[in-house]
Design a protein around this motif. Structure first.
Motif, PDB file in Angstrom:
ATOM      1  N   LYS A  65      67.960  25.994   4.891  1.00  0.00           N
ATOM      2  CA  LYS A  65      66.739  25.350   4.392  1.00  0.00           C
ATOM      3  C   LYS A  65      67.078  24.305   3.328  1.00  0.00           C
ATOM      4  O   LYS A  65      66.502  23.207   3.305  1.00  0.00           O
ATOM      5  N   ALA A  66      68.036  24.645   2.445  1.00  0.00           N
ATOM      6  CA  ALA A  66      68.431  23.712   1.398  1.00  0.00           C
ATOM      7  C   ALA A  66      69.054  22.451   2.000  1.00  0.00           C
ATOM      8  O   ALA A  66      68.774  21.327   1.560  1.00  0.00           O
ATOM      9  N   LYS A  67      69.880  22.635   3.031  1.00  0.00           N
ATOM     10  CA  LYS A  67      70.491  21.481   3.693  1.00  0.00           C
ATOM     11  C   LYS A  67      69.432  20.637   4.403  1.00  0.00           C
ATOM     12  O   LYS A  67      69.452  19.411   4.345  1.00  0.00           O
ATOM     13  N   TYR A  68      68.492  21.329   5.056  1.00  0.00           N
ATOM     14  CA  TYR A  68      67.461  20.599   5.779  1.00  0.00           C
ATOM     15  C   TYR A  68      66.564  19.822   4.821  1.00  0.00           C
ATOM     16  O   TYR A  68      66.189  18.676   5.096  1.00  0.00           O
ATOM     17  N   ASP A  69      66.219  20.432   3.688  1.00  0.00           N
ATOM     18  CA  ASP A  69      65.379  19.756   2.705  1.00  0.00           C
ATOM     19  C   ASP A  69      66.054  18.491   2.177  1.00  0.00           C
ATOM     20  O   ASP A  69      65.376  17.519   1.813  1.00  0.00           O
ATOM     21  N   GLN A  70      67.388  18.499   2.134  1.00  0.00           N
ATOM     22  CA  GLN A  70      68.113  17.355   1.586  1.00  0.00           C
ATOM     23  C   GLN A  70      68.408  16.292   2.635  1.00  0.00           C
ATOM     24  O   GLN A  70      68.268  15.091   2.380  1.00  0.00           O
ATOM     25  N   TYR A  71      68.814  16.728   3.841  1.00  0.00           N
ATOM     26  CA  TYR A  71      69.270  15.774   4.845  1.00  0.00           C
ATOM     27  C   TYR A  71      68.400  15.707   6.106  1.00  0.00           C
ATOM     28  O   TYR A  71      68.622  14.858   6.965  1.00  0.00           O
ATOM     29  N   GLY A  72      67.452  16.620   6.255  1.00  0.00           N
ATOM     30  CA  GLY A  72      66.654  16.642   7.473  1.00  0.00           C
ATOM     31  C   GLY A  72      67.472  17.123   8.656  1.00  0.00           C
ATOM     32  O   GLY A  72      68.456  17.866   8.507  1.00  0.00           O
ATOM     33  N   HIS A  73      67.103  16.678   9.849  1.00  0.00           N
ATOM     34  CA  HIS A  73      67.802  17.117  11.060  1.00  0.00           C
ATOM     35  C   HIS A  73      69.252  16.659  11.079  1.00  0.00           C
ATOM     36  O   HIS A  73      70.091  17.261  11.758  1.00  0.00           O
ATOM     37  N   ALA A  74      69.569  15.619  10.324  1.00  0.00           N
ATOM     38  CA  ALA A  74      70.939  15.119  10.298  1.00  0.00           C
ATOM     39  C   ALA A  74      71.907  16.166   9.745  1.00  0.00           C
ATOM     40  O   ALA A  74      73.108  16.113  10.020  1.00  0.00           O
ATOM     41  N   ALA A  75      71.388  17.127   8.983  1.00  0.00           N
ATOM     42  CA  ALA A  75      72.246  18.167   8.433  1.00  0.00           C
ATOM     43  C   ALA A  75      72.881  19.009   9.525  1.00  0.00           C
ATOM     44  O   ALA A  75      73.928  19.635   9.309  1.00  0.00           O
ATOM     45  N   PHE A  76      72.254  19.028  10.720  1.00  0.00           N
ATOM     46  CA  PHE A  76      72.756  19.867  11.807  1.00  0.00           C
ATOM     47  C   PHE A  76      73.140  19.042  13.036  1.00  0.00           C
ATOM     48  O   PHE A  76      73.263  19.570  14.130  1.00  0.00           O
TER      49      PHE A  76
END
Length: 383
Positions: A65-76
């Motif tokens: 969730k923290a990664k998604y909040d920061q980078y959006g879908h690009a995090a994955f």
């Protein structure tokens, strides 16, 4: 690929920064709404169900969730450098998929490389409680009666009849899953699927328990005493942790979500922690000022209103409203005075009011006399 995906918060109908409880509550509602068992043959529902599960798998995990909040879908997205790519198949797209997950989605297979007979958390349950206004204000103890899945007492959850016990599945060796090979564009790949012999349980029950028919669980009616916190509002939820359905294979129990309904009050109206009411006063009290009785949650209190108080005037009693659930502060009570204009006045009372009007310089109402009153004055020699 990430650009084509809907925002995970949007999928769950939430705003960014939603709490864990809000995420879980929304997921439970939508997963039930779109579940394939409830929408057989509905391709759109199936698509939505997968989308909801994908969103929840990220937002329910604090790190993801923290990664998604920061980078959006690009995090994955491996192409964007946010995920670990295909390296070892350990973090495809940052979603923590394994080999079985990836290729089952490519070739329509089911299952997962995780142990099929691993711990599974029990389902959540829902209940409803109705409170009076006063119970919501001061708190109360309430008995909640609901149905939940519990461990079968006859077989102690094993699913096997008395005197017998489940046997380890010979096909999967008790793991609940089997490895299969598939030919893919990348060559021969090995994946893991639930064992069809034991249906992923790792156990074979030759003689099922007659009470639970081999499931190891039964539905029981449960009575639970719950402490209702002071200040709770209509529509809020109380969560009783671990009071939902029993978990499987040593998994945690689900939770019980209790929806609160507060009855309307005959006097008070609530807005947040503040409450409001109307207080009737007489014309004389409004004109001359008076000590009046004002209702509060603890009973009537005396309040001094000034002379010349107009109807609709508002007065506030500090910290006489609803307490907050956190207990840090209490709201206010605001009351509006309504001047009760007298009706059916007798002749003497009307004369007194007219005399009063004369002293105030009013003229509009001095000649508005009824026919009977005029005749009475005529016979009495008045003009």
């Amino acid at each position: 690929m990430a650009d084509n995906k809907r925002d995970y918060y949007e999928v769950l109908g939430l705003s960014k920064g939603a709490s864990d409880d809000e995420i879980k509550k929304s997921y439970r509602k939508l997963a039930k709404q779109y579940h394939p068992d409830l929408n057989p043959g509905d391709a759109e529902a199936e698509k939505n169900f997968k989308e909801v599960n994908e969103a929840y798998s990220v937002l329910s995990d604090a790190d993801k969730k923290a990664k998604y909040d920061q980078y959006g879908h690009a995090a994955f997205d491996p192409a964007a450098g946010g995920g670990s790519g295909f390296g070892g198949f350990g973090g495809f797209g940052g979603m923590d998929f394994d080999v079985g997950d990836i290729f089952s989605s490519f070739f329509g297979g089911g299952g997962s490389a995780r142990r099929s007979n691993g711990p599974v958390q029990g389902n959540d349950r829902e209940a409803r409680v109705t409170l009076t206004f006063e119970e919501a204000a001061f708190g109360a103890k309430k008995e909640i009666i609901y149905n939940r899945v519990e461990k079968c007492q006859s077989c102690d959850g094993s699913g096997a009849a008395a005197g017998t016990s489940p046997k380890t599945c010979s096909k999967c060796g008790g793991t609940g899953s089997v490895r299969v090979q598939q030919r893919t564009p990348f060559g021969m790949m090995q994946s893991t699927r639930p064992c069809q012999e034991c249906h992923g349980s790792g156990k074979i029950i030759e003689k099922p328990c007659p009470d639970c028919r081999g499931s190891g669980t039964t539905v029981k009616r449960k009575t639970l005493e719950v402490n209702i916190p002071a200040g709770i509002a209509d529509g809020q939820e109380i969560v009783a942790r671990g009071q939902g359905d029993v978990g499987k294979n040593g998994g945690l129990n689900g939770d019980l979500y209790i929806n609160v309904h507060v009855k309307e009050h005959s006097v008070f109206v609530r807005e947040g922690s503040d409450i409001f009411c109307d207080v009737p006063i007489t014309f004389v009290e409004a004109a001359l000022g008076a000590t009046i009785k004002v209702p509060t949650l603890e009973g009537d209190i005396d309040y001094e209103i000034p002379e010349g108080t107009q109807t609709g005037s508002r007065f506030t009693l500090r910290e006489k409203g609803m307490p907050s659930v956190s207990g840090k502060r209490r709201g206010n009570l605001t009351f509006k005075v309504i001047v009760d204009v007298p009706k059916n006045l007798n002749a003497k009372q009307k004369d007194m009011l007219r005399d009063f009007a004369k002293t105030c310089g009013e003229k509009n109402n001095l000649q508005k006399e009824g026919f009977a009153e005029k005749m009475r004055k005529l016979f009495n020699g008045k003009k």
